[in-house]
Design an enzyme around this catalytic site. Structure first.
Site, PDB file in Angstrom:
ATOM      1  N   LYS A   1      -0.432   6.232   6.887  1.00  0.00           N
ATOM      2  CA  LYS A   1       0.545   5.496   6.070  1.00  0.00           C
ATOM      3  C   LYS A   1       1.338   6.451   5.188  1.00  0.00           C
ATOM      4  O   LYS A   1       0.780   7.411   4.654  1.00  0.00           O
ATOM      5  CB  LYS A   1      -0.216   4.478   5.198  1.00  0.00           C
ATOM      6  CG  LYS A   1       0.671   3.538   4.401  1.00  0.00           C
ATOM      7  CD  LYS A   1      -0.180   2.603   3.528  1.00  0.00           C
ATOM      8  CE  LYS A   1       0.650   1.563   2.823  1.00  0.00           C
ATOM      9  NZ  LYS A   1      -0.174   0.685   1.949  1.00  0.00           N
TER      10      LYS A   1
ATOM     11  N   SER B   1       0.847  -4.200   2.626  1.00  0.00           N
ATOM     12  CA  SER B   1       1.899  -3.216   2.724  1.00  0.00           C
ATOM     13  C   SER B   1       1.708  -2.208   3.870  1.00  0.00           C
ATOM     14  O   SER B   1       2.670  -1.587   4.297  1.00  0.00           O
ATOM     15  CB  SER B   1       2.001  -2.440   1.415  1.00  0.00           C
ATOM     16  OG  SER B   1       0.821  -1.707   1.176  1.00  0.00           O
TER      17      SER B   1
ATOM     18  N   SER C   1      -3.734  -4.904   1.223  1.00  0.00           N
ATOM     19  CA  SER C   1      -2.730  -4.233   2.058  1.00  0.00           C
ATOM     20  C   SER C   1      -3.256  -3.596   3.340  1.00  0.00           C
ATOM     21  O   SER C   1      -2.468  -3.104   4.140  1.00  0.00           O
ATOM     22  CB  SER C   1      -1.997  -3.163   1.245  1.00  0.00           C
ATOM     23  OG  SER C   1      -1.046  -3.752   0.398  1.00  0.00           O
TER      24      SER C   1
END
Lengths: 97, 494
Positions: B87, B162, B186
């Site tokens: 990420k 997210s 997330s």
């Protein structure tokens, strides 16, 4: 509490050092008021005798041996800066003459 | 490419991480071959999904070659030569790290995050950096300043967020596993939306060093996999103490892979009544109830429990997380990193530079600044910290009676892009079942438990007490093996 006023929003934006457009001020005035009203349900709780929890798992006084480690090089530290001179970050003058 | 080549690439990218481990160990393929296959698939289909912000193809091929050389010398590290995604909230030395924000555009970290260093030492191949809501603030990736990632199951829908880029990449066979971050859900929510497995470890189990800070008492790195074993393999490698993160716990790391026995006889599983209330989609509830029946069939003891302060978790979270964020994000002032937008004086420069933040980040900075400001601190932030105590206490009391808590991961399946983007409170409600884990000292995992009538995946959340990752991983594994959704979850259309 009552809704946030336009000047509340401007004051918060100043504290946060955010430049907002007029449209953003209007939007945040409405949205922040709605979110804060939602948060008011915490007033239903009896909290006077409840201690606060900042960290769910808290450790205190985490120490390490006082050993010198190799830091990042000056070039690495300055690499991402928008403006540098003489191995320093350059900013505008903060104090008046 | 001809049909035969396409078929070969499909075969390699279809493998699970653990299947790839075996294939590499047996010499049936090489890291270079699978890395090339992955990169080709990314080039072929990621225009449709937009899971990656940055592809590090040259680095990945070099790492793959090095991994093949290590293997030739007898190295057999578990993640050796396995292509993974990271990420873009997590720093990678020499590779742009943006946190999905224009305010970090062009930022090239001078060091690797602890978790990335762990992956590199293990010989993993890093394919690239995946999309995220800006500063991990969001539940759909629609808040990314760059692109909106699409759900591989339905390109008109969000992948969740997210960590939506990582989840979509793993679901679409564009990585064998991935790292995400989970501050309020997330990792688990996008895992549920994309039909894969996502683990949020206990706070402190994994180092946060080199992870872009959002809310420092809630942030934790988590892992994605197509199966529980895949998710576990990545987690095993990144777990552990890091002297650079004083909140990282100096406790031994168990052998999580050995804990995956599939035996959950006698496991006490709590079903909290507060998680099956109005607002939950009927098909989600049915799938989760069916999954709970399956756990009972496997010998688990199902216990009705109560987490009475559940309804307060959302307001507590949306005061504490923005308060911490407003403090953490004060560092973005255009002085040491990121772009600078020049103004008439220093304060003006800082204000203009910070106008590069996107709307959700500004909203949370404003909210957090207000909650911490003179005259309102006690009323908002102070009350939230006290209510957090009650939520944490709910979990501690419950873990006296049960080993695992089972809930839906999300109230609904993946929603349409744009459907709730203009309504922050609606978006925040996405996290209602996940964020109590972050506020307390728990750990949680989402594992696929079926589909709704539109063919969209549904996630089952298993919550464990502090540092009881082995317990929830094994419960998820037992369920996964018995319910056998893995094959169907691999059939995503792309």
């Amino acid at each position: 509490m009552s809704d946030l006023s336009r000047s509340d929003v401007e004051k918060i934006a100043y504290l946060a050092r955010l430049e907002l457009t007029e449209a953003e001020k209007a939007l945040y005035q409405r949205q922040l008021s709605a979110i804060l009203h939602y948060a008011e349900r915490l007033n239903e709780l009896e909290l006077d005798d409840v201690p606060p929890t900042a960290h769910a798992i808290s450790q205190q006084n985490v120490m390490r041996e006082d050993v010198v480690e190799t830091p990042l090089s000056m070039d690495d530290v300055l690499f991402n800066a928008p403006q540098t001179a003489q191995d320093q970050f350059v900013v505008q003058a903060i104090l008046d003459e | 490419m001809n049909e035969e080549t396409t078929h070969k690439i499909m075969d390699l990218t279809n493998l699970t991480l653990t299947e790839l481990q075996t294939a590499l160990q047996n010499g049936e393929t090489t890291s270079t071959a699978v890395t090339e296959a992955m990169l080709e698939r990314i080039v072929a289909i990621d225009n449709d999904i937009q899971s990656y912000l940055t592809l590090t193809d040259e680095l990945a091929l070099a790492q793959a070659q090095e991994a093949d050389e290590r293997r030739a010398r007898g190295d057999d590290s578990p993640l050796l030569g396995i292509p993974l995604a990271v990420k873009d909230m997590i720093c990678t030395e020499g590779v742009q790290t943006t946190a999905g924000s224009k305010i970090l555009e062009g930022f090239v970290p001078p060091y690797d995050a602890f978790v990335v260093r762990k992956l590199r030492e293990a010989g993993a191949v890093i394919l690239g950096k995946t999309n995220t809501d800006e500063f991990a603030m969001g539940s759909s990736t629609e808040n990314s300043a760059y692109v909106t990632t699409r759900n591989p199951w339905d390109l008109s829908r969000v992948p969740g967020g997210s960590s939506g880029g990582s989840a979509a990449a793993v679901a679409a066979n564009l990585a064998y596993g991935a790292l995400g971050t989970d501050t309020g859900g997330s990792v688990r929510q996008p895992a549920a939306f994309c039909g894969i497995v996502g683990l949020r470890p206990t706070y402190g189990r994994v180092s946060r060093w080199g992870v872009v800070a959002f809310a420092s008492t809630l942030d934790q790195v988590g892992t994605f996999g197509r199966t529980v074993a895949d998710c576990t393999a990545v987690f095993q490698t990144i777990a552990g103490h890091d002297p650079h993160d004083s909140t990282s716990l100096d406790v031994p790391v168990p052998d999580y892979e050995a804990a995956l026995t599939g035996d959950i006889r006698g496991l006490r599983v709590g079903v909290p009544k507060e998680y099956f209330v109005e607002g939950i989609d009927a098909e989600v509830e049915t799938a989760v109830r069916t999954a709970i029946d399956k756990l009972a069939e496997l010998g688990a003891e199902i216990v009705e429990i109560s987490l009475p302060h559940t309804e307060y978790a959302l307001p507590v979270y949306y005061l504490i997380a923005p308060a911490e964020a407003s403090s953490n994000l004060a560092r973005y002032d255009g002085v040491r990193f990121g772009p600078r937008v020049a103004g008439v004086d220093m304060i003006d420069t800082v204000k203009k530079t910070r106008a590069l933040f996107g709307p959700e980040v500004k909203r949370r900075i404003m909210l957090g600044t207000y909650a911490l400001s003179a005259g309102y601190y006690d009323e908002y932030y102070g009350r939230a910290l006290k209510a957090r105590t009650l939520i944490k206490q709910d979990f501690l009391n419950t873990f006296d009676q049960v080993d695992v808590i089972v809930t839906p991961t999300t109230p609904t399946t993946a929603f349409k892009i744009g459907e709730i983007a203009d309504d922050p409170l609606q978006m925040y409600l996405q996290d209602i079942f996940t964020l109590s884990v972050n506020l307390s000292a728990s750990c949680g995992i989402s594992v696929p438990c079926g589909f709704d009538s539109q063919g969209l995946p549904i996630g089952l959340q298993l919550i464990g007490n502090s540092l009881q990752e082995a317990t929830i991983l094994n419960a998820a594994y037992a369920y996964e093996q018995a319910a056998n959704w893995t094959g169907a979850m691999a059939e995503q259309p792309l």
